[in-house]
Design an enzyme around this catalytic site. Sequence first.
Site, short mmCIF file in Angstrom:
data_model
loop_
_atom_site.label_atom_id
_atom_site.label_comp_id
_atom_site.label_asym_id
_atom_site.label_seq_id
_atom_site.Cartn_x
_atom_site.Cartn_y
_atom_site.Cartn_z
N GLN A 146 0.40 26.57 -11.88
CA GLN A 146 -1.02 26.90 -11.67
C GLN A 146 -1.54 26.40 -10.34
OE1 GLN A 146 -3.89 27.61 -14.23
NE2 GLN A 146 -3.11 26.55 -16.02
N LYS A 163 -2.88 14.57 -7.37
CA LYS A 163 -3.53 14.77 -6.07
C LYS A 163 -3.33 16.24 -5.69
CE LYS A 163 -3.00 13.64 -1.18
NZ LYS A 163 -2.30 12.86 -0.15
N THR A 175 2.01 10.87 5.22
CA THR A 175 3.31 11.40 5.64
C THR A 175 4.47 10.41 5.44
OG1 THR A 175 2.50 10.80 7.84
CG2 THR A 175 2.61 13.14 7.31
N PRO A 210 -6.35 21.67 0.99
CA PRO A 210 -5.71 21.76 -0.33
C PRO A 210 -4.21 21.99 -0.20
CG PRO A 210 -7.09 23.70 0.11
CD PRO A 210 -7.06 22.89 1.37
N VAL A 244 0.87 -1.18 0.00
CA VAL A 244 0.00 0.00 0.00
C VAL A 244 0.91 1.24 0.00
CG1 VAL A 244 -2.14 -0.87 1.04
CG2 VAL A 244 -0.19 -0.34 2.50
C1 LIG Z 1 -2.67 0.80 5.36
C2 LIG Z 1 -1.53 1.67 4.95
C3 LIG Z 1 -1.75 2.71 4.06
C4 LIG Z 1 -0.68 3.54 3.68
N1 LIG Z 1 -0.92 4.61 2.87
C5 LIG Z 1 0.09 5.48 2.62
C6 LIG Z 1 -0.11 6.62 1.81
O1 LIG Z 1 -1.17 6.85 1.25
N2 LIG Z 1 0.94 7.46 1.64
C7 LIG Z 1 2.14 7.24 2.21
O2 LIG Z 1 3.03 8.07 2.08
N3 LIG Z 1 2.38 6.12 2.93
C8 LIG Z 1 1.39 5.25 3.14
N4 LIG Z 1 1.64 4.13 3.86
C9 LIG Z 1 3.02 3.81 4.25
C10 LIG Z 1 3.75 3.19 3.05
O3 LIG Z 1 3.01 2.10 2.57
C11 LIG Z 1 5.15 2.76 3.42
O4 LIG Z 1 5.82 3.81 4.05
C12 LIG Z 1 5.93 2.38 2.19
O5 LIG Z 1 5.25 1.42 1.44
C13 LIG Z 1 7.30 1.89 2.54
O6 LIG Z 1 7.27 0.59 3.06
P1 LIG Z 1 8.67 -0.11 3.35
O7 LIG Z 1 9.43 -0.15 2.08
O8 LIG Z 1 9.27 0.53 4.52
O9 LIG Z 1 8.27 -1.58 3.80
P2 LIG Z 1 7.77 -2.85 2.94
O10 LIG Z 1 6.96 -2.45 1.76
O11 LIG Z 1 7.14 -3.76 3.92
O12 LIG Z 1 9.10 -3.51 2.38
C14 LIG Z 1 9.94 -4.27 3.21
C15 LIG Z 1 11.02 -4.92 2.36
O13 LIG Z 1 11.95 -5.54 3.22
C16 LIG Z 1 12.25 -6.82 2.72
N5 LIG Z 1 12.70 -7.67 3.82
C17 LIG Z 1 12.11 -7.86 5.02
N6 LIG Z 1 12.83 -8.73 5.74
C18 LIG Z 1 13.88 -9.10 4.98
C19 LIG Z 1 14.96 -10.00 5.15
N7 LIG Z 1 15.12 -10.75 6.26
N8 LIG Z 1 15.85 -10.14 4.14
C20 LIG Z 1 15.73 -9.43 2.99
N9 LIG Z 1 14.72 -8.56 2.78
C21 LIG Z 1 13.81 -8.42 3.76
C22 LIG Z 1 10.96 -7.28 2.07
O14 LIG Z 1 11.18 -8.32 1.14
C23 LIG Z 1 10.51 -5.98 1.41
O15 LIG Z 1 11.16 -5.86 0.16
C24 LIG Z 1 0.61 3.28 4.20
C25 LIG Z 1 0.83 2.20 5.05
C26 LIG Z 1 -0.23 1.40 5.43
C27 LIG Z 1 0.03 0.25 6.36
#
Ligand SMILES: Cc1cc2nc3c(=O)[nH]c(=O)nc-3n(C[C@H](O)[C@H](O)[C@H](O)COP(=O)(O)OP(=O)(O)OC[C@H]3O[C@@H](n4cnc5c(N)ncnc54)[C@H](O)[C@@H]3O)c2cc1C
Length: 510
Positions: free
Chosen positions: A158, A88, A352, A107, A57
């Site tokens: 704009q 957006k 954020t 906004p 997400v």
């Molecule tokens: C419900 C929800 C809605 C959201 N909506 C928004 C939004 O609208 N706007 C916004 O800015 N943010 C939003 N966020 C936050 C956003 O989704 C995250 O900040 C963003 O996706 C970054 O995630 P990440 O890369 O930190 O973690 P993840 O996507 O979980 O990636 C983790 C990575 O680590 C790897 N990994 C884990 N363990 C190991 C291991 N042992 N060895 C090797 N690799 C490993 C996995 O394979 C994966 O590639 C939302 C979050 C949630 C939960």
Amino acid sequence: MNQTSQNSSKQKIVIVGGGTAGWLSAAIIAAKHKVADGECGLDITLVESSDIPTVGVGEGTWPTMRNTLKDIGLSEKEVFKRCSAAFKQGGKFVNWVAGNNDYYYHPFTVPLGYGRVEMAPYVDNIAEFANATNFQQHVCEHNMAPRTLSEEEYSSAQSNYAYHLDAGAFADQLREFSKSTLGVKHTVATVLSVQSNGTNNIESITLDNGECLSADLFIDCSGFKSLLLGETLQEPLVSTDDVLFNNSALALHVPYEGDYEIKPYTQATAQEAGWIWDIGLASRRGVGHVYSTNFISDDKAETLLRNYVGDQAGELSARVIRFNSGYRKNIWKGNVVGIGLAAGFVEPLEATALMLIEISARFVAEQMPLPNAAMPIVSQRFNKQMQYRWQRIIDFLKLHYIFNQRSEDYWVANRNPATIPDSLKEDLEIWKYRGPQIADFSAAIELFPAASYQYVLYGMGFSPDFSLQSHFYNERDLATKVIQQNQLITQQKLSSLPNHRDYIAQWLAS
Ligand SMILES: Cc1cc2nc3c(=O)[nH]c(=O)nc-3n(C[C@H](O)[C@H](O)[C@H](O)COP(=O)(O)OP(=O)(O)OC[C@H]3O[C@@H](n4cnc5c(N)ncnc54)[C@H](O)[C@@H]3O)c2cc1C
């Protein structure tokens, strides 16, 4: 500096995790240190597991993403094509006050006259503040794009804008670009063990393919697991559960049907014990329910989500995501810096998280290469800045809840003064008689300007008693002019900006 990195002239960074945080960080840092196509002044390796999925997400961004993509060297049009992106222009908050179809906008463009005249004392109905002082709400309500086809890509002349984009496709695009153009190395493997020297420094990580990687700096982008920072270095999560109650989310991808519009804003619709996000991409909507299991069950939350989506929810299956709301105080510890979910997460009400990834990666990019002796100083400064930002984010998110008039337990609990941080209470004490002002947000590292607080507070009907400081009423003529000018600008925009969906289709076809 360890053995492996001493042998190389370049400083070595190992990023663990290939979600948005990992690839965005890799791209930002590598682009800053790009020497030539495919060559980077730092030795950057990203390790990601094919067995551990990303969170999947995170589709709403901030306007900061425009400069980030530009600096990385990506074409905006290519991002739109690959990521099914859309524009957006802010957030629309529905049912957050009384739950009777009330709504207000936050906004991205600041109020007209901002910094010249305090407009709030002159707006007849304070809940209409955004409408009276800003054209963007009208543009959003008419589903319009932020610019015309004659303008260049990335042009925000704009209208200030950000993006809605497909999170998976975005990470894929960043991965390809980082490898092909920015010289980032990529290893698909799972980290099996982490070797630390017992003094908050990580020496190496061992992968399931037998490799052992050392680095000058490790970036933990392993998601909620927080493998290096949380699990290995034991940096605890500072919980914000007592302020922001939500701990779960259900997400759906909803296809468009018939003659649809692409909404150029994120809609957040309040529910019995949480809220539903509705994000319009070019090819589908991302819709999800963020809620607190302390107030409703998962089943009830899913029913509310399906009711919101209507018939289209039919066969779609919703995925539950659990999260602990909070952040790590020392996000940079020893030679490990956490970026993304590994550093912390609070509900995505103002999107954020991606913005914090951008800021953190930029900071690292600007500091590297970094002599060992300087790392403790740099990390301390980074942590101080990030703690301030987290506190501001928590306050700002809580602000959306505290003036609700809804009757459900969740909303009543949200207005309980005991759940409001002292820092926000202090601000509110002053804002009671003069509203949020630019001077209240003077730190160089501020995230939300006074304008954002004004939109949310006034949008919820919070009306300061300006009469206690009568000088606020000395600029009626100027304020009247601003209101008239805003009406004029609004008319101009409404007659010149294209429909959002049409713009994207025509732009991508050109
Ligand atoms: C419900 C929800 C809605 C959201 N909506 C928004 C939004 O609208 N706007 C916004 O800015 N943010 C939003 N966020 C936050 C956003 O989704 C995250 O900040 C963003 O996706 C970054 O995630 P990440 O890369 O930190 O973690 P993840 O996507 O979980 O990636 C983790 C990575 O680590 C790897 N990994 C884990 N363990 C190991 C291991 N042992 N060895 C090797 N690799 C490993 C996995 O394979 C994966 O590639 C939302 C979050 C949630 C939960």
